[in-house]
Every structure is written in structure tokens, then in C-alpha cells.
Design a protein around this motif. Sequence first.
Motif, PDB file in Angstrom:
ATOM      1  N   VAL A 174      10.453  -5.361  -7.112  1.00  0.00           N
ATOM      2  CA  VAL A 174       9.446  -5.596  -6.076  1.00  0.00           C
ATOM      3  C   VAL A 174      10.014  -5.266  -4.699  1.00  0.00           C
ATOM      4  O   VAL A 174       9.366  -4.604  -3.885  1.00  0.00           O
ATOM      5  CB  VAL A 174       8.935  -7.047  -6.122  1.00  0.00           C
ATOM      6  CG1 VAL A 174       7.939  -7.300  -5.001  1.00  0.00           C
ATOM      7  CG2 VAL A 174       8.277  -7.327  -7.472  1.00  0.00           C
ATOM      8  N   TRP A 175      11.231  -5.710  -4.436  1.00  0.00           N
ATOM      9  CA  TRP A 175      11.857  -5.406  -3.142  1.00  0.00           C
ATOM     10  C   TRP A 175      12.106  -3.909  -2.989  1.00  0.00           C
ATOM     11  O   TRP A 175      11.891  -3.339  -1.914  1.00  0.00           O
ATOM     12  CB  TRP A 175      13.155  -6.184  -2.989  1.00  0.00           C
ATOM     13  CG  TRP A 175      12.921  -7.605  -2.591  1.00  0.00           C
ATOM     14  CD1 TRP A 175      12.772  -8.678  -3.424  1.00  0.00           C
ATOM     15  CD2 TRP A 175      12.775  -8.108  -1.262  1.00  0.00           C
ATOM     16  NE1 TRP A 175      12.542  -9.815  -2.702  1.00  0.00           N
ATOM     17  CE2 TRP A 175      12.545  -9.508  -1.383  1.00  0.00           C
ATOM     18  CE3 TRP A 175      12.824  -7.534  -0.003  1.00  0.00           C
ATOM     19  CZ2 TRP A 175      12.362 -10.323  -0.270  1.00  0.00           C
ATOM     20  CZ3 TRP A 175      12.653  -8.346   1.106  1.00  0.00           C
ATOM     21  CH2 TRP A 175      12.416  -9.718   0.975  1.00  0.00           C
ATOM     22  N   ALA A 176      12.542  -3.258  -4.074  1.00  0.00           N
ATOM     23  CA  ALA A 176      12.796  -1.821  -4.005  1.00  0.00           C
ATOM     24  C   ALA A 176      11.519  -1.052  -3.720  1.00  0.00           C
ATOM     25  O   ALA A 176      11.509  -0.101  -2.926  1.00  0.00           O
ATOM     26  CB  ALA A 176      13.425  -1.340  -5.315  1.00  0.00           C
ATOM     27  N   ALA A 177      10.426  -1.450  -4.363  1.00  0.00           N
ATOM     28  CA  ALA A 177       9.155  -0.762  -4.142  1.00  0.00           C
ATOM     29  C   ALA A 177       8.668  -0.965  -2.716  1.00  0.00           C
ATOM     30  O   ALA A 177       8.149  -0.035  -2.084  1.00  0.00           O
ATOM     31  CB  ALA A 177       8.119  -1.259  -5.142  1.00  0.00           C
ATOM     32  N   MET A 178       8.824  -2.173  -2.181  1.00  0.00           N
ATOM     33  CA  MET A 178       8.400  -2.433  -0.813  1.00  0.00           C
ATOM     34  C   MET A 178       9.219  -1.625   0.180  1.00  0.00           C
ATOM     35  O   MET A 178       8.688  -1.035   1.129  1.00  0.00           O
ATOM     36  CB  MET A 178       8.520  -3.921  -0.484  1.00  0.00           C
ATOM     37  CG  MET A 178       8.040  -4.270   0.924  1.00  0.00           C
ATOM     38  SD  MET A 178       8.468  -5.940   1.448  1.00  0.00           S
ATOM     39  CE  MET A 178      10.254  -5.773   1.612  1.00  0.00           C
ATOM     40  N   GLU A 179      10.531  -1.551  -0.045  1.00  0.00           N
ATOM     41  CA  GLU A 179      11.404  -0.840   0.887  1.00  0.00           C
ATOM     42  C   GLU A 179      11.193   0.666   0.846  1.00  0.00           C
ATOM     43  O   GLU A 179      11.553   1.377   1.791  1.00  0.00           O
ATOM     44  CB  GLU A 179      12.855  -1.189   0.584  1.00  0.00           C
ATOM     45  CG  GLU A 179      13.194  -2.646   0.918  1.00  0.00           C
ATOM     46  CD  GLU A 179      14.536  -3.097   0.365  1.00  0.00           C
ATOM     47  OE1 GLU A 179      15.181  -2.288  -0.359  1.00  0.00           O
ATOM     48  OE2 GLU A 179      14.937  -4.243   0.653  1.00  0.00           O
ATOM     49  N   ALA A 180      10.577   1.153  -0.249  1.00  0.00           N
ATOM     50  CA  ALA A 180      10.322   2.588  -0.372  1.00  0.00           C
ATOM     51  C   ALA A 180       9.056   3.033   0.339  1.00  0.00           C
ATOM     52  O   ALA A 180       8.786   4.232   0.444  1.00  0.00           O
ATOM     53  CB  ALA A 180      10.236   2.972  -1.853  1.00  0.00           C
TER      54      ALA A 180
ATOM     55  N   GLY B 154       6.749   4.286   3.060  1.00  0.00           N
ATOM     56  CA  GLY B 154       7.030   5.078   4.259  1.00  0.00           C
ATOM     57  C   GLY B 154       6.137   4.696   5.415  1.00  0.00           C
ATOM     58  O   GLY B 154       5.945   3.513   5.709  1.00  0.00           O
ATOM     59  N   ASP B 155       5.542   5.706   6.060  1.00  0.00           N
ATOM     60  CA  ASP B 155       4.703   5.468   7.230  1.00  0.00           C
ATOM     61  C   ASP B 155       3.254   5.181   6.881  1.00  0.00           C
ATOM     62  O   ASP B 155       2.433   4.983   7.769  1.00  0.00           O
ATOM     63  CB  ASP B 155       4.762   6.686   8.170  1.00  0.00           C
ATOM     64  CG  ASP B 155       6.131   6.841   8.798  1.00  0.00           C
ATOM     65  OD1 ASP B 155       6.841   5.818   8.928  1.00  0.00           O
ATOM     66  OD2 ASP B 155       6.494   7.975   9.150  1.00  0.00           O
ATOM     67  N   GLY B 156       2.922   5.168   5.605  1.00  0.00           N
ATOM     68  CA  GLY B 156       1.547   4.915   5.216  1.00  0.00           C
ATOM     69  C   GLY B 156       1.236   3.434   5.203  1.00  0.00           C
ATOM     70  O   GLY B 156       2.027   2.597   5.664  1.00  0.00           O
ATOM     71  N   PRO B 157       0.074   3.067   4.653  1.00  0.00           N
ATOM     72  CA  PRO B 157      -0.300   1.649   4.558  1.00  0.00           C
ATOM     73  C   PRO B 157       0.719   0.863   3.742  1.00  0.00           C
ATOM     74  O   PRO B 157       1.354   1.402   2.829  1.00  0.00           O
ATOM     75  CB  PRO B 157      -1.660   1.703   3.847  1.00  0.00           C
ATOM     76  CG  PRO B 157      -2.172   3.083   4.106  1.00  0.00           C
ATOM     77  CD  PRO B 157      -0.963   3.965   4.139  1.00  0.00           C
ATOM     78  N   ASP B 158       0.889  -0.385   4.059  1.00  0.00           N
ATOM     79  CA  ASP B 158       1.883  -1.222   3.387  1.00  0.00           C
ATOM     80  C   ASP B 158       1.344  -1.736   2.064  1.00  0.00           C
ATOM     81  O   ASP B 158       1.035  -2.921   1.894  1.00  0.00           O
ATOM     82  CB  ASP B 158       2.291  -2.376   4.300  1.00  0.00           C
ATOM     83  CG  ASP B 158       3.042  -1.889   5.528  1.00  0.00           C
ATOM     84  OD1 ASP B 158       3.734  -0.860   5.409  1.00  0.00           O
ATOM     85  OD2 ASP B 158       2.929  -2.511   6.578  1.00  0.00           O
ATOM     86  N   VAL B 159       1.233  -0.827   1.106  1.00  0.00           N
ATOM     87  CA  VAL B 159       0.830  -1.161  -0.255  1.00  0.00           C
ATOM     88  C   VAL B 159       1.815  -0.492  -1.197  1.00  0.00           C
ATOM     89  O   VAL B 159       2.370   0.560  -0.889  1.00  0.00           O
ATOM     90  CB  VAL B 159      -0.615  -0.698  -0.562  1.00  0.00           C
ATOM     91  CG1 VAL B 159      -1.605  -1.324   0.405  1.00  0.00           C
ATOM     92  CG2 VAL B 159      -0.732   0.825  -0.514  1.00  0.00           C
ATOM     93  N   PHE B 160       2.045  -1.107  -2.356  1.00  0.00           N
ATOM     94  CA  PHE B 160       3.003  -0.503  -3.283  1.00  0.00           C
ATOM     95  C   PHE B 160       2.786  -1.026  -4.692  1.00  0.00           C
ATOM     96  O   PHE B 160       2.199  -2.095  -4.907  1.00  0.00           O
ATOM     97  CB  PHE B 160       4.445  -0.764  -2.839  1.00  0.00           C
ATOM     98  CG  PHE B 160       4.819  -2.215  -2.687  1.00  0.00           C
ATOM     99  CD1 PHE B 160       5.340  -2.936  -3.757  1.00  0.00           C
ATOM    100  CD2 PHE B 160       4.670  -2.868  -1.475  1.00  0.00           C
ATOM    101  CE1 PHE B 160       5.696  -4.271  -3.626  1.00  0.00           C
ATOM    102  CE2 PHE B 160       5.028  -4.209  -1.324  1.00  0.00           C
ATOM    103  CZ  PHE B 160       5.531  -4.915  -2.404  1.00  0.00           C
ATOM    104  N   LEU B 161       3.268  -0.256  -5.660  1.00  0.00           N
ATOM    105  CA  LEU B 161       3.230  -0.621  -7.068  1.00  0.00           C
ATOM    106  C   LEU B 161       4.669  -0.804  -7.538  1.00  0.00           C
ATOM    107  O   LEU B 161       5.504   0.085  -7.357  1.00  0.00           O
ATOM    108  CB  LEU B 161       2.540   0.464  -7.895  1.00  0.00           C
ATOM    109  CG  LEU B 161       2.265   0.109  -9.359  1.00  0.00           C
ATOM    110  CD1 LEU B 161       1.082  -0.844  -9.456  1.00  0.00           C
ATOM    111  CD2 LEU B 161       1.996   1.361 -10.189  1.00  0.00           C
ATOM    112  N   ALA B 162       4.963  -1.958  -8.119  1.00  0.00           N
ATOM    113  CA  ALA B 162       6.294  -2.229  -8.649  1.00  0.00           C
ATOM    114  C   ALA B 162       6.249  -2.194 -10.171  1.00  0.00           C
ATOM    115  O   ALA B 162       5.314  -2.714 -10.788  1.00  0.00           O
ATOM    116  CB  ALA B 162       6.789  -3.592  -8.167  1.00  0.00           C
TER     117      ALA B 162
END
Length: 223
Positions: free
Chosen positions: A157-163, A165-173
Motif C-alpha cells: 500500500v505504501w509503495a503504491a501510494m509513493e508511486a 506521480g503528478d496525477g490525482p492521488d488515487v492508486f491500486l495496491a
Amino acid sequence: MPMTPPDYAWHFTPGSAFAYEDGMTGTLVPVVVGDVSLPTGRVVACDPFVCLGQGEVEPFSVVVEPGRYRAEAAIATLVRPGVPQGPRPHTRVAAARLVIRDTPTASWEMAVDEGQDPAVLGEDEFYGYGVDAGTGCFYDAAADGSFPGTEDEEGAVWAAMEAVGDGPDVFLAEGEDGHTLAAFTSGWGDGCYPTWIGRDTEGRVTCFVTDFLVVPTALVPAA
């Protein structure tokens, strides 16, 4: 009576616009976060950095067919009159949804766990989940232990969040045993946020939507 939900399809319609009383305006656009695996069909929504892996969050009482379902976020780009835009637009995640079937939503009901009864709520009250780390998510109840290290600022989860970039703060872990988790920043930050279940004209579940209360409800068409 409890909080009355708007029609959240409006949040996920590109170009939907709103304005605050102070003159700041917002425009909404949906973005796809990724597919969430639901091997048991029991949906959990919570702050992953606080609750994930703790075994304390109950899944919603409404269970769906096991499968993989698309998670989306409604991103609001905010503009204040007379204030120049910076190199990165001011964006907030206004809502997030887990799409169960692509049919129009005809009605909305509050998502609750087995111990919650909306009938006892007062005017404009709602059941929701608490956010203390500025983030919300969707995942399957069976995945609760599949993201080790989250509480220690390590792991998927932390790795996905840190990856991000400049787009919206959404991610899939992606966790252990094929489990996935869709996460997104929670509107203006910490607080308590309601989740709603949409149903089509045949009573089938269309989606789960968490409202991060960025859009003033008075400006959204009521369901």
C-alpha cells in the motif's frame, strides 16, 4: 430523518460543475483506479493506513457476487476566482465508487454493517467510516491480512501510494494471494464519510459510493 443521498451518477459525469458560496468553482471528471478483486463479495471501506490488517472493520451487510470490479474516483478540479493556477491544478477526490454492474442506478441506500440501523439516525445523520490519515479505500474482507507492513509504513500500500506521480492521488495496491485494494485521498482530509449502495430498477446492486463531502449536497440533483 437520516442524510438524503443525491444521485451520485452526477459526480461521475464528466464536466459536472458546482460552486461554493465564496465563489470557488469545481469541475468533476471520473478516473479509473483499477479492478478490485472480491473473492467473497464482502466489501470493506476504511482508512487503510489506520485500519487495514487490524481485523476491526466489519464488511458491509450487503454482499455481492464474487468477481473483479472497477473502482473509480470522481476528481474535482477547484478554481478560485482571481487566483492564478499553479503548475499542478488544485484537485480533490470528491467521491469514490466500486462499480458492480453498468446499469443505471434507480435508488440509493446507506451502506451499513450488521450492527447498524439507519432508522435510529437523526436529521442529516449518517453511518460512515473514520479517516485519520487522509485516505479511504475499498477491498474484500478476505484481503484484510494480505497487505503486511502497512501499519509500519512498509509494504504494497505504501509503495503504491509513493508511486503516484503528478496525477490525482488515487492508486491500486496489489497484495498477497491476488488481493487488490483501491485507495484515494479523502476529499478535504480527515473526517467521517458515508458510503451508499446503488440499486437498479430490478433491485440489483450497481455500485458502492463513498462521498467525501467535497460537493455541497444542495447543488447535486437529489435521488
